[in-house]
Design a protein around this motif. Sequence first.
Motif, PDB file in Angstrom:
ATOM      1  N   THR A  95     -42.756 -16.637  68.460  1.00 34.48           N
ATOM      2  CA  THR A  95     -44.160 -17.041  68.360  1.00 34.48           C
ATOM      3  C   THR A  95     -44.347 -18.427  67.749  1.00 34.48           C
ATOM      4  O   THR A  95     -45.462 -18.935  67.699  1.00 34.48           O
ATOM      5  CB  THR A  95     -44.960 -16.022  67.523  1.00 34.48           C
ATOM      6  OG1 THR A  95     -44.317 -15.849  66.250  1.00 34.48           O
ATOM      7  CG2 THR A  95     -45.021 -14.678  68.240  1.00 34.48           C
ATOM      8  N   ASP A  96     -43.253 -19.045  67.274  1.00 37.20           N
ATOM      9  CA  ASP A  96     -43.345 -20.411  66.763  1.00 37.20           C
ATOM     10  C   ASP A  96     -43.592 -21.382  67.915  1.00 37.20           C
ATOM     11  O   ASP A  96     -43.144 -21.155  69.047  1.00 37.20           O
ATOM     12  CB  ASP A  96     -42.052 -20.819  66.053  1.00 37.20           C
ATOM     13  CG  ASP A  96     -41.910 -20.177  64.680  1.00 37.20           C
ATOM     14  OD1 ASP A  96     -42.940 -19.779  64.107  1.00 37.20           O
ATOM     15  OD2 ASP A  96     -40.769 -20.078  64.192  1.00 37.20           O
ATOM     16  N   SER A  97     -44.289 -22.467  67.628  1.00 38.97           N
ATOM     17  CA  SER A  97     -44.508 -23.484  68.655  1.00 38.97           C
ATOM     18  C   SER A  97     -43.251 -24.324  68.830  1.00 38.97           C
ATOM     19  O   SER A  97     -42.427 -24.453  67.908  1.00 38.97           O
ATOM     20  CB  SER A  97     -45.677 -24.389  68.280  1.00 38.97           C
ATOM     21  OG  SER A  97     -45.340 -25.214  67.181  1.00 38.97           O
ATOM     22  N   VAL A  98     -43.094 -24.914  70.007  1.00 43.69           N
ATOM     23  CA  VAL A  98     -41.952 -25.781  70.276  1.00 43.69           C
ATOM     24  C   VAL A  98     -41.975 -26.983  69.341  1.00 43.69           C
ATOM     25  O   VAL A  98     -40.934 -27.400  68.816  1.00 43.69           O
ATOM     26  CB  VAL A  98     -41.959 -26.245  71.742  1.00 43.69           C
ATOM     27  CG1 VAL A  98     -40.875 -27.293  71.980  1.00 43.69           C
ATOM     28  CG2 VAL A  98     -41.753 -25.056  72.678  1.00 43.69           C
ATOM     29  N   TYR A 115     -43.200 -27.182  66.321  1.00 43.68           N
ATOM     30  CA  TYR A 115     -42.772 -26.752  64.990  1.00 43.68           C
ATOM     31  C   TYR A 115     -41.262 -26.555  64.956  1.00 43.68           C
ATOM     32  O   TYR A 115     -40.593 -26.975  64.004  1.00 43.68           O
ATOM     33  CB  TYR A 115     -43.476 -25.449  64.613  1.00 43.68           C
ATOM     34  CG  TYR A 115     -42.929 -24.800  63.368  1.00 43.68           C
ATOM     35  CD1 TYR A 115     -43.293 -25.253  62.105  1.00 43.68           C
ATOM     36  CD2 TYR A 115     -42.027 -23.736  63.457  1.00 43.68           C
ATOM     37  CE1 TYR A 115     -42.763 -24.666  60.963  1.00 43.68           C
ATOM     38  CE2 TYR A 115     -41.509 -23.141  62.319  1.00 43.68           C
ATOM     39  CZ  TYR A 115     -41.873 -23.611  61.077  1.00 43.68           C
ATOM     40  OH  TYR A 115     -41.349 -23.024  59.948  1.00 43.68           O
ATOM     41  N   PRO A 121     -50.895 -31.430  71.669  1.00 44.68           N
ATOM     42  CA  PRO A 121     -50.897 -30.017  71.282  1.00 44.68           C
ATOM     43  C   PRO A 121     -50.728 -29.035  72.439  1.00 44.68           C
ATOM     44  O   PRO A 121     -50.075 -28.001  72.265  1.00 44.68           O
ATOM     45  CB  PRO A 121     -52.248 -29.833  70.572  1.00 44.68           C
ATOM     46  CG  PRO A 121     -53.079 -31.000  70.984  1.00 44.68           C
ATOM     47  CD  PRO A 121     -52.129 -32.126  71.230  1.00 44.68           C
ATOM     48  N   ALA A 130     -46.893 -29.284  72.793  1.00 50.90           N
ATOM     49  CA  ALA A 130     -46.172 -29.006  71.549  1.00 50.90           C
ATOM     50  C   ALA A 130     -46.414 -27.591  71.037  1.00 50.90           C
ATOM     51  O   ALA A 130     -45.566 -27.016  70.365  1.00 50.90           O
ATOM     52  CB  ALA A 130     -46.557 -30.021  70.477  1.00 50.90           C
ATOM     53  N   GLN A 131     -47.584 -27.007  71.355  1.00 46.58           N
ATOM     54  CA  GLN A 131     -47.900 -25.676  70.860  1.00 46.58           C
ATOM     55  C   GLN A 131     -47.435 -24.561  71.791  1.00 46.58           C
ATOM     56  O   GLN A 131     -47.719 -23.386  71.543  1.00 46.58           O
ATOM     57  CB  GLN A 131     -49.400 -25.569  70.619  1.00 46.58           C
ATOM     58  CG  GLN A 131     -49.865 -26.405  69.426  1.00 46.58           C
ATOM     59  CD  GLN A 131     -51.354 -26.311  69.179  1.00 46.58           C
ATOM     60  OE1 GLN A 131     -52.050 -25.492  69.777  1.00 46.58           O
ATOM     61  NE2 GLN A 131     -51.853 -27.153  68.285  1.00 46.58           N
ATOM     62  N   THR A 132     -46.705 -24.919  72.842  1.00 45.40           N
ATOM     63  CA  THR A 132     -46.072 -23.903  73.686  1.00 45.40           C
ATOM     64  C   THR A 132     -45.140 -23.056  72.825  1.00 45.40           C
ATOM     65  O   THR A 132     -44.400 -23.572  71.991  1.00 45.40           O
ATOM     66  CB  THR A 132     -45.264 -24.572  74.816  1.00 45.40           C
ATOM     67  OG1 THR A 132     -46.136 -25.380  75.607  1.00 45.40           O
ATOM     68  CG2 THR A 132     -44.594 -23.530  75.704  1.00 45.40           C
ATOM     69  N   LYS A 133     -45.190 -21.747  73.000  1.00 48.51           N
ATOM     70  CA  LYS A 133     -44.392 -20.846  72.187  1.00 48.51           C
ATOM     71  C   LYS A 133     -42.919 -20.886  72.605  1.00 48.51           C
ATOM     72  O   LYS A 133     -42.595 -21.000  73.792  1.00 48.51           O
ATOM     73  CB  LYS A 133     -44.907 -19.415  72.276  1.00 48.51           C
ATOM     74  CG  LYS A 133     -46.382 -19.254  71.901  1.00 48.51           C
ATOM     75  CD  LYS A 133     -46.673 -19.774  70.502  1.00 48.51           C
ATOM     76  CE  LYS A 133     -48.132 -19.596  70.125  1.00 48.51           C
ATOM     77  NZ  LYS A 133     -48.454 -20.230  68.809  1.00 48.51           N
ATOM     78  N   GLU A 139     -41.858 -18.575  75.343  1.00 51.38           N
ATOM     79  CA  GLU A 139     -42.150 -18.906  76.734  1.00 51.38           C
ATOM     80  C   GLU A 139     -41.021 -19.697  77.389  1.00 51.38           C
ATOM     81  O   GLU A 139     -40.918 -19.742  78.618  1.00 51.38           O
ATOM     82  CB  GLU A 139     -43.457 -19.698  76.819  1.00 51.38           C
ATOM     83  CG  GLU A 139     -44.683 -18.916  76.379  1.00 51.38           C
ATOM     84  CD  GLU A 139     -45.962 -19.736  76.482  1.00 51.38           C
ATOM     85  OE1 GLU A 139     -46.055 -20.547  77.417  1.00 51.38           O
ATOM     86  OE2 GLU A 139     -46.845 -19.566  75.619  1.00 51.38           O
TER      87      GLU A 139
END
Length: 452
Positions: free
Chosen positions: A85-88, A90, A168, A171-174, A177
């Motif tokens: 569930t972390d973003s790419v 991050y 975002p 970058a916010q892709t999990k 995924e």
Amino acid sequence: MDLSRIEQAIKDSKGGITEKKEVVAAATLLVSSSGDDDDDDQNTSIKSSIDSGKALQLFLDHIPINSIPNFIIHNPYPALAVKTTDSVGYAIQLMCDKNIYVASVVDKLDSKFDKRQYPEESIGIIGLASMVLWFLQEEEQSRTHWKDDIGNTEIEDEDFFSMLQRNPPIAQTKVGELAKLFLWDPFFPIHMNDSLFHVLLLFAKHQLQVLPVTEQSNTVISGFVSPNAVIRALLESSGLEWFDNIADKALSEFRFGNKLNVQIYGDQNMVDAIRILWESKLGSIAVVERESKRLIGSVRSSDLYHLLTDVDLYNDRKNLKVDQFIQLDAVKVEKSHFTTKGKREDVEALSMSERLSLQKGTVSPMIAPVAGKKTDSLKKAMKELVDAESKLSFIIDEDGRVEGLITLNDIMVQFAPPCMDSRINGGGFFKSALQQTGCDIKGGTIVCDQKL
């Protein structure tokens, strides 16, 4: 011929590959010389009746990996895990901050997570270079659409990490995924007493970047094993007839894939190189001179760290020619690493490309890719790949033009034929990730939905 007597001798012997080779030589001589007045022709017949592939596999299956010097790369850094569930964005920044370029992927992370361990929920392994390459490709496509829509100009003096924050949607892709793009490796833990043959099978069948070495509990990480380490260990069998019968063959005698589409001209720009790297999925592309088609270098996914360490390079990637880029590490005088601010720091640290492959040795510069001819032996190709800590070798003709390539996986398959059993359970990787793509494990092998 029944190999039971030789196998028993191998079992009874102590030590590593070198010691067991001596035992095999003595046992083979004993078996060949037994019987009633065997003549030379009969001895030759007995000797030739031994299938080199099967005999070598039997030999390797009695070599525990803890008996091979420098086989396991012991992890000097804290273990790192990222959640699905972390973003790419991050995950990239976290791995850069910690200077760790391979991380475990978990469904959830206990607050009491011990940094010496990978949690039991580990379901995969992901590399920093693959996420960086994915982001750069996605960002370039997004930037193209963005400019078409509003006709804006490029943003100057923007480093890679600023770009992460400014994009975002990408970058916010999990991290979870990315399983659909096969950017993960399964988490296949191995143990100190596993055999070299077991490790060889896992790499040959499943094309992994690394294998984590754990204690029997499957949690405490002792280190990692890379494909290069397996090739290096196989070469220790040189002189053993079963190995030489395979390794001394010319490359032309093997059915290696001909991947001529993975090359780029030196006068093309780095945006083109990023696109071709992404499309090829091989982690390395040949750089050739346009007129002569001669091989002049290579660009690896891990070499993209130059774009993260240098703001000017990153901003100029559309104008930066590939033949200029491959000169960047021609002379490695000092080591460097980057921070999430994109600043270069001179430290006694390994480069990104070295860390990603989990090797402490010097990685070959981009202008000196591993290359050989079809007339070269498989053993020669193996030695050159090990010396350069490279993951693939280009096959060139007499004029230096690329005819194909050979990967570490191509080599290992020759010593682990498809008929051999390599059952796996994947540590939950396929059930929690790859089933999203229609794939699963059935009967110990990967099965994919052909309708996808």
